[in-house]
Design an enzyme around this catalytic site. Structure first.
Site, PDB file in Angstrom:
ATOM      1  N   ARG A  66       7.140  59.493  13.442  1.00  0.00           N
ATOM      2  CA  ARG A  66       8.207  60.541  12.939  1.00  0.00           C
ATOM      3  C   ARG A  66       8.387  60.155  11.433  1.00  0.00           C
ATOM      4  O   ARG A  66       9.047  59.286  11.038  1.00  0.00           O
ATOM      5  CB  ARG A  66       9.430  60.046  13.554  1.00  0.00           C
ATOM      6  CG  ARG A  66      10.473  60.797  13.336  1.00  0.00           C
ATOM      7  CD  ARG A  66      10.462  62.238  13.756  1.00  0.00           C
ATOM      8  NE  ARG A  66      10.579  62.468  15.110  1.00  0.00           N
ATOM      9  CZ  ARG A  66      10.403  63.689  15.534  1.00  0.00           C
ATOM     10  NH1 ARG A  66       9.904  64.764  15.034  1.00  0.00           N
ATOM     11  NH2 ARG A  66      10.346  63.775  16.841  1.00  0.00           N
ATOM     12  N   ARG A  92      -2.734  65.244  15.923  1.00  0.00           N
ATOM     13  CA  ARG A  92      -1.578  63.853  15.331  1.00  0.00           C
ATOM     14  C   ARG A  92      -1.594  62.538  16.320  1.00  0.00           C
ATOM     15  O   ARG A  92      -0.947  61.782  15.717  1.00  0.00           O
ATOM     16  CB  ARG A  92      -0.189  64.269  15.119  1.00  0.00           C
ATOM     17  CG  ARG A  92       0.666  64.928  16.077  1.00  0.00           C
ATOM     18  CD  ARG A  92       1.935  65.499  15.755  1.00  0.00           C
ATOM     19  NE  ARG A  92       2.778  65.650  16.748  1.00  0.00           N
ATOM     20  CZ  ARG A  92       4.031  65.844  16.851  1.00  0.00           C
ATOM     21  NH1 ARG A  92       4.878  65.663  15.738  1.00  0.00           N
ATOM     22  NH2 ARG A  92       4.852  66.652  18.024  1.00  0.00           N
ATOM     23  N   HIS A 162       3.114  69.082   8.078  1.00  0.00           N
ATOM     24  CA  HIS A 162       4.297  68.936   8.436  1.00  0.00           C
ATOM     25  C   HIS A 162       5.162  67.813   7.751  1.00  0.00           C
ATOM     26  O   HIS A 162       5.609  66.823   8.226  1.00  0.00           O
ATOM     27  CB  HIS A 162       4.496  68.656  10.244  1.00  0.00           C
ATOM     28  CG  HIS A 162       6.045  68.719  10.636  1.00  0.00           C
ATOM     29  ND1 HIS A 162       7.077  68.178  10.072  1.00  0.00           N
ATOM     30  CD2 HIS A 162       6.175  69.610  11.967  1.00  0.00           C
ATOM     31  CE1 HIS A 162       7.989  68.490  11.261  1.00  0.00           C
ATOM     32  NE2 HIS A 162       7.337  69.152  12.105  1.00  0.00           N
ATOM     33  N   ASP A 206      15.841  75.653  11.070  1.00  0.00           N
ATOM     34  CA  ASP A 206      14.436  75.699  11.550  1.00  0.00           C
ATOM     35  C   ASP A 206      13.675  77.011  11.376  1.00  0.00           C
ATOM     36  O   ASP A 206      13.984  77.945  11.995  1.00  0.00           O
ATOM     37  CB  ASP A 206      14.526  75.178  13.064  1.00  0.00           C
ATOM     38  CG  ASP A 206      13.160  75.033  13.572  1.00  0.00           C
ATOM     39  OD1 ASP A 206      12.132  75.021  12.705  1.00  0.00           O
ATOM     40  OD2 ASP A 206      12.918  74.492  14.698  1.00  0.00           O
ATOM     41  N   GLU A 265       6.936  72.705   5.292  1.00  0.00           N
ATOM     42  CA  GLU A 265       5.537  72.555   5.923  1.00  0.00           C
ATOM     43  C   GLU A 265       4.713  73.528   5.394  1.00  0.00           C
ATOM     44  O   GLU A 265       5.119  74.777   5.395  1.00  0.00           O
ATOM     45  CB  GLU A 265       5.819  72.663   7.595  1.00  0.00           C
ATOM     46  CG  GLU A 265       6.650  71.547   8.006  1.00  0.00           C
ATOM     47  CD  GLU A 265       7.146  71.882   9.428  1.00  0.00           C
ATOM     48  OE1 GLU A 265       6.572  72.289  10.285  1.00  0.00           O
ATOM     49  OE2 GLU A 265       8.291  71.753   9.586  1.00  0.00           O
TER      50      GLU A 265
HETATM   51  C1  BG6 Z   1       9.218  71.702  13.184  1.00  0.00           C
HETATM   52  C2  BG6 Z   1       9.747  72.614  14.380  1.00  0.00           C
HETATM   53  O1  BG6 Z   1       7.972  71.925  12.605  1.00  0.00           O
HETATM   54  O2  BG6 Z   1       8.911  70.315  13.897  1.00  0.00           O
HETATM   55  C3  BG6 Z   1      10.835  72.221  14.775  1.00  0.00           C
HETATM   56  O3  BG6 Z   1       9.994  73.854  13.572  1.00  0.00           O
HETATM   57  C4  BG6 Z   1      10.538  70.843  15.470  1.00  0.00           C
HETATM   58  O4  BG6 Z   1      11.354  73.062  15.935  1.00  0.00           O
HETATM   59  C5  BG6 Z   1      10.095  70.029  14.715  1.00  0.00           C
HETATM   60  O5  BG6 Z   1      11.625  70.379  16.339  1.00  0.00           O
HETATM   61  C6  BG6 Z   1       9.819  68.584  15.093  1.00  0.00           C
HETATM   62  O6  BG6 Z   1       8.901  68.779  16.248  1.00  0.00           O
HETATM   63  P1  BG6 Z   1       8.361  67.308  16.684  1.00  0.00           P
HETATM   64  O7  BG6 Z   1       7.344  67.804  18.003  1.00  0.00           O
HETATM   65  O8  BG6 Z   1       7.677  66.286  15.761  1.00  0.00           O
HETATM   66  O9  BG6 Z   1       9.595  66.635  17.389  1.00  0.00           O
END
Ligand code: BG6
Length: 291
Positions: A66, A92, A162, A206, A265
Site C-alpha cells: 500500500r 503487482r 498507480h 476517485d 495514476e
Molecule cells: C484506484 C481506484 O486506482 O485504486 C480506486 O480508482 C481504488 O477505486 C484504489 O480504491 C485502490 O485500489 P486497491 O486495490 O489498491 O485497494
C-alpha cells in the site's frame, strides 16, 4: 536474493520476506521491491520523500503493497467478468526478476525488471505477454513499463502506474493540469463530469479522466513544494484519495493516514484500453520530480 547480476556500487540487495533493492547515488535514494517491481521510496537529495507509503502496508508474498508505485496489469480496478480475481491485475502480486542494473554517466542509476506470462499467470489470465520495467533514479524518478505481446492472438489489456504521492495535507493541495477535462466520477456512480479549474479535495475522490495525456502538478503550500508528474504513452489519468470512511475500511491503510497522500495514476484503462498485435510492444512511462 541470489541475484546473478553484478550490481553497480549504487545498488544494494535487501533480503527479507520481500526482497528489494535500494539505490543510493548522488541524485537520490530509492527502494524497489521485486514483488510487483514496486518502487516504494524516492527521495531526491535535499528533498523529503516524494512517494507515500502506509505504515499499515503489508509486505507479504502475494499481497499488495500500500503506497509507492503499484504496477497494475493486465486490468485496472475490478476484473470485468471475474470479480473474484484480484483488483488491479496480477502483476503487482508476483515476484519480478531483476534483469539489469547500471550506473549511467550522469550519475543516475537504472534498474530493469521483467515479468513474463507463465502457468501461474495463465490461471487468472490466459494470454502470453512479457513485461519490462525500467526504473531510472536520478534527480527525477522515471518509470517505464513496456508490454510485449508474445502470443499469436491480439493482446487486449489495461494498465496503470498507480503512484501514491506524499503531501502534507491533501485538503490544502491543488492539482493543476486537468482543468476542462471530462472524467468519470467513481464516487458518484461513474457519471461523466467536467473538471473545472484546479482539482481540490473536499471528500472521497476517485476520478478517471479518459483522453488525458498531459502533465499534472501538485502544489503543496504546507511543504512549500510542487511535485510534477509527467507521462508518455498513457491516455488515462486517475486521481484518488479514499478520505475517511474508505480509509477506515481498508485494513492495510491507517485510519488517520488519508490526509498525507493522493494518487496520480498514469493509465490506459476503460475506453483507453490497449490492443497489441502479435510481437508488438507499447511503453507507458511516468516521470516524478520536484519542480
Ligand atoms: C484506484 C481506484 O486506482 O485504486 C480506486 O480508482 C481504488 O477505486 C484504489 O480504491 C485502490 O485500489 P486497491 O486495490 O489498491 O485497494
Amino acid at each position: 536474493m541470489g541475484s546473478l547480476l553484478s550490481l553497480p556500487p549504487t545498488v544494494t540487495e535487501v533480503s527479507g520476506d520481500l526482497p528489494a533493492v535500494t539505490v543510493c547515488n548522488r541524485h537520490a535514494r530509492a527502494k524497489v521491491f521485486l514483488q510487483g517491481a514496486h518502487v516504494a521510496s524516492f527521495r531526491p537529495v535535499g528533498q523529503g520523500e516524494l512517494l507515500w507509503m502506509s505504515v499499515r502496508s503489508l509486505f507479504a508474498p502475494g499481497k499488495p503493497i500500500r503506497g509507492g508505485i503499484p504496477v497494475c496489469f493486465p486490468w485496472f480496478g475490478m476484473h470485468a467478468g471475474r470479480p473474484e480475481l484480484p483488483a488491479h491485475g496480477i502483476a503487482r502480486l508476483l515476484p519480478w526478476t531483476l534483469t539489469g542494473a547500471e550506473d549511467l554517466p550522469d550519475g543516475s542509476t537504472r534498474l530493469v525488471l521483467g515479468l513474463q506470462s507463465s502457468v501461474e499467470t495463465a490461471a487468472s489470465w490466459p494470454q502470453s505477454f512479457a513485461l519490462t520495467y525500467s526504473v531510472s533514479v536520478g534527480a527525477a524518478l522515471n518509470v517505464a513499463l513496456e508490454v510485449r505481446n508474445t502470443g499469436a492472438q491480439p493482446l487486449v489489456f489495461e494498465e496503470a502506474l498507480h503512484t501514491y504521492l506524499d503531501v502534507a495535507d491533501v485538503r490544502r493541495v491543488g492539482v493543476e493540469g486537468l482543468a476542462g477535462a471530462r472524467y468519470l466520477d467513481k464516487v458518484d456512480g461513474g457519471i461523466e463530469k467536467t473538471q473545472t479549474g484546479t482539482l481540490t479535495f473536499t471528500a472521497e475522490t476517485d476520478r478517471v479522466f479518459p483522453g488525458t495525456t498531459g502533465t499534472c502538478r501538485v502544489d503543496d503550500p504546507v511543504l512549500g513544494r510542487r511535485i510534477v508528474v509527467a507521462k508518455t504513452g498513457s491516455a488515462t489519468t486517475v486521481i484518488w484519495n479514499p478520505w475517511i470512511a474508505k480509509a477506515a475500511r481498508m485494513p492495510d491503510f491507517g485510519d488517520e493516514e488519508w490526509p498525507g497522500m493522493l494518487c496520480i495514476e498514469a493509465a490506459n484503462a476503460a475506453a483507453d484500453h490497449l490492443t497489441l498485435a502479435p510481437g508488438q510492444t507499447q511503453v507507458m512511462a511516468q516521470t516524478i520530480s520536484v519542480g
